[in-house]
Design an enzyme around this catalytic site. Structure first.
Site, short mmCIF file in Angstrom:
data_model
loop_
_atom_site.label_atom_id
_atom_site.label_comp_id
_atom_site.label_asym_id
_atom_site.label_seq_id
_atom_site.Cartn_x
_atom_site.Cartn_y
_atom_site.Cartn_z
N GLY A 194 0.82 -1.21 0.00
CA GLY A 194 0.00 0.00 0.00
C GLY A 194 0.85 1.26 0.00
O GLY A 194 1.66 1.47 0.90
N VAL A 197 -1.34 7.03 2.33
CA VAL A 197 -0.65 7.96 3.22
C VAL A 197 0.21 7.19 4.24
O VAL A 197 1.38 7.52 4.47
CB VAL A 197 -1.66 8.88 3.93
N GLY A 284 -5.01 0.14 4.36
CA GLY A 284 -6.25 0.83 4.70
C GLY A 284 -6.68 0.60 6.14
O GLY A 284 -6.09 -0.23 6.85
N HIS A 458 10.34 38.14 4.18
CA HIS A 458 11.35 37.67 3.25
C HIS A 458 12.68 37.56 3.99
O HIS A 458 13.02 38.47 4.74
CB HIS A 458 11.45 38.69 2.10
P1 NAD Z 1 -5.25 3.96 2.02
O1 NAD Z 1 -6.54 3.35 1.66
O2 NAD Z 1 -5.06 5.41 1.81
O3 NAD Z 1 -4.07 3.21 1.21
C1 NAD Z 1 -3.95 1.81 1.18
C2 NAD Z 1 -3.43 1.39 -0.18
O4 NAD Z 1 -3.18 -0.01 -0.15
C3 NAD Z 1 -4.43 1.63 -1.31
O5 NAD Z 1 -3.85 2.51 -2.26
C4 NAD Z 1 -4.65 0.25 -1.89
O6 NAD Z 1 -4.76 0.25 -3.29
C5 NAD Z 1 -3.42 -0.54 -1.43
N1 NAD Z 1 -3.62 -1.98 -1.33
C6 NAD Z 1 -4.62 -2.64 -0.68
N2 NAD Z 1 -4.46 -3.98 -0.82
C7 NAD Z 1 -3.33 -4.17 -1.57
C8 NAD Z 1 -2.65 -5.32 -2.05
N3 NAD Z 1 -3.07 -6.56 -1.80
N4 NAD Z 1 -1.52 -5.15 -2.78
C9 NAD Z 1 -1.05 -3.90 -3.04
N5 NAD Z 1 -1.68 -2.78 -2.61
C10 NAD Z 1 -2.81 -2.91 -1.88
O7 NAD Z 1 -4.99 3.53 3.52
P2 NAD Z 1 -3.85 3.90 4.56
O8 NAD Z 1 -2.67 4.50 3.92
O9 NAD Z 1 -3.68 2.64 5.33
O10 NAD Z 1 -4.54 5.01 5.46
C11 NAD Z 1 -5.80 4.76 6.09
C12 NAD Z 1 -6.51 6.06 6.36
O11 NAD Z 1 -5.81 6.79 7.36
C13 NAD Z 1 -6.60 6.94 5.13
O12 NAD Z 1 -7.89 7.51 5.09
C14 NAD Z 1 -5.55 7.99 5.39
O13 NAD Z 1 -5.86 9.21 4.74
C15 NAD Z 1 -5.60 8.11 6.91
N6 NAD Z 1 -4.33 8.64 7.43
C16 NAD Z 1 -4.04 9.95 7.26
C17 NAD Z 1 -2.83 10.45 7.70
C18 NAD Z 1 -2.52 11.91 7.51
O14 NAD Z 1 -3.44 12.68 7.31
N7 NAD Z 1 -1.25 12.31 7.52
C19 NAD Z 1 -1.90 9.62 8.31
C20 NAD Z 1 -2.22 8.29 8.45
C21 NAD Z 1 -3.44 7.81 8.01
#
Ligand code: NAD
Length: 476
Positions: A194, A197, A284, A458
């Site tokens: 994944g 973020v 996720g 600046h």
């Molecule tokens: P995400 O859903 O953003 O990303 C997970 C990624 O994993 C996806 O792009 C998906 O396509 C991929 N994926 C899933 N199964 C896969 C597989 N078998 N093989 C390859 N890729 C696969 O989830 P996340 O990054 O875990 O974040 C979860 C939530 O937490 C999100 O809503 C994120 O915005 C939030 N978050 C935000 C922050 C921040 O604002 N800085 C920080 C941490 C988390």
């Protein structure tokens, strides 16, 4: 254990003390409401800690480690140009983790102190909604089940990582995002499932600490929620830093053996195998609603477990609200939860202050950072909007040169006719700080000319925002 029903009444019970829950509880108390907050977070050692995922296993833990990793990387790569010599630079990962844990402890204590200051009743317990007025409390020390009543109940139990059946977590070789912030050694070779973020933030830490880091992302598009010009720039910068980003790569299995993990993934060329020391699953998160409400409570959830709410965070049960990661009102980000926490507390106290979800800033805490607010170029073009775009590279600012961090750009999108700012997108050092100005400008319906005519100190990084706005003046 016998069920002992001790009835205590509150104006508000908040379930969960993450950013959404603790902010809401404190605001309720500030508004004169008799408030209780129940939280069940326990760290690895079984010690309770306030602040939820955000503090203990998310943003704060992550940015604390990233700061350490950036210093280490800088010492190894950027000192010489400053004329500074350092030898025998090494990492004591246990101490680095300890610093991070000390930060968490201090901030958790601050929340606890704030609860005391505001006369909030805080309970270390599992809370379960029984109906629209009652919550069952099971203390973590198993000291006997009780029941609390309140006129209003705010659900803020947060979210947790989604397990992938193809990569079962053992938290030794195949680890979740929480364990990835608690490793005892730097892995030589690391893969992350994944490139969302969380995947990117973890990759930034471990890559900066010297781990060979490979991100496997099922989607073909990189950072699809971000402006694609910025995403492209991010892809280039991360790749130059040595991060390996494999897009369109869906992991289908992960097996451990001989102290390694063998990862199998598929892309358009077929099936591939990768052997790594650790595999992080960052695929996720899901809302924590599994044991949140008794079936008889009839709390309405969708098929993915999200609590059904209206635009005022009201659930189907009168007087019961859900905020933060529990709902689909916005993305899972801490400041969305905090805003909803304040909003609901004020609603209960009779104050109406709706949230402007359109101006929720997003931040990716990598090195460099990515931050944005408003709409993306691709989104606006898809809607057929008439837009103009101003960009400004950070390397045109003296401050970035002084700091030897010249990578990145600021991009402002404004309406071609009205000049109203529709989106601001930044990649670069301190993007998370710079975006605040853009959010404020947009909250006040600023035009790009307003920003261009605002005097910026600046030399600062914010001058890049000013520069981008200036390129838009008299442009159609
Ligand atoms: P995400 O859903 O953003 O990303 C997970 C990624 O994993 C996806 O792009 C998906 O396509 C991929 N994926 C899933 N199964 C896969 C597989 N078998 N093989 C390859 N890729 C696969 O989830 P996340 O990054 O875990 O974040 C979860 C939530 O937490 C999100 O809503 C994120 O915005 C939030 N978050 C935000 C922050 C921040 O604002 N800085 C920080 C941490 C988390």
């Amino acid at each position: 254990m016998s069920k002992k029903h001790v009835q205590t009444s509150f104006d508000v019970i908040v379930i969960g003390a993450g950013p959404a829950g603790y902010s809401s509880a404190i605001r309720c108390a500030q508004l004169g409401l008799k408030t209780a907050c129940i939280d069940n977070w326990c760290n690895k050692k079984g010690l309770v800690s306030l602040g939820g995922t955000y503090l203990n296993a998310g943003c704060v833990a992550s940015i604390a480690l990233l700061e350490s990793a950036k210093i280490y990387h800088s010492l190894n790569h950027n000192l010489k140009e400053h004329g500074i010599q350092a030898e025998a630079i090494s990492v004591d990962i246990a101490l680095m983790m300890q610093r991070k844990n000390n930060i968490i402890d201090a901030l958790s204590q601050q929340i606890a102190d704030s609860f005391v200051d505001h006369n909030i009743t805080y309970m270390k317990a599992e809370a379960r909604l029984l109906n629209d007025r009652q919550v069952e409390i099971t203390p973590l020390d198993q000291s006997g089940v009780s029941m609390l009543e309140a006129k209003h109940i705010i659900l803020a139990s947060g979210s947790s990582p989604i397990d992938l059946s193809c990569a079962p977590i053992d938290n030794e070789f195949i680890i979740d995002s929480t364990m990835a912030l608690n490793l005892g050694a730097i892995p030589k070779r690391l893969a992350i499932i994944g490139a969302g973020v969380i995947g990117l933030e973890l990759a930034s830490i471990w890559n900066r600490l010297g781990a060979e880091t490979i991100l496997l992302e099922a989607q073909e598009t990189f950072l699809s929620m971000a402006d694609q010009q910025i995403a492209l720039e991010a892809y280039r910068i991360y790749t130059e830093q040595g991060l390996e980003l494999r897009l369109g790569a869906r992991v289908i299995s992960a097996k451990k053996g001989n102290k390694k993990v063998t990862v199998e993934y598929q892309d358009s060329d077929g099936t591939h195998t990768l052997r790594v020391d650790k595999l992080i699953v960052a695929s996720g998160r899901k809302p924590n609603t599994e044991n949140l409400a008794a079936a008889e409570a009839n709390l309405l959830l969708d098929e993915n477990g999200y609590v059904h709410v209206d635009e005022n965070c009201r659930t189907n049960l009168p007087g019961v609200y859900a905020i933060g990661d529990l709902t689909l009102l916005g993305p899972m980000i801490a400041h969305k939860g905090i805003e909803e926490g304040l909003f609901v507390a004020e609603q209960i106290a009779g104050i109406r202050n709706p949230i402007n979800y359109d101006l929720l800033p997003s931040v990716v805490f990598t090195d460099p950072e990515i931050a944005w607010v408003g709409q993306t170029e691709q989104g606006l073009r898809a809607m057929g909007e008439s837009i103009k775009i101003g960009t400004f590279p950070l390397n045109a600012t003296a401050r970035a040169h002084a700091m030897s961090q010249t990578e990145g750009i600021v991009k402002i999108i404004a309406h071609a006719d009205t000049d109203a700012i529709l989106g601001v997108h930044i990649i670069g050092m301190q993007a998370s700080e710079m975006i605040a100005e853009a959010v404020l400008a947009m909250e006040f319906s600023a035009s790009s000319e307003d920003l261009a005519r605002t005097i910026h100190a600046h030399p600062t990084l914010a001058k890049a925002l000013h520069g981008a706005a200036l390129t838009l003046t008299n442009k159609t």
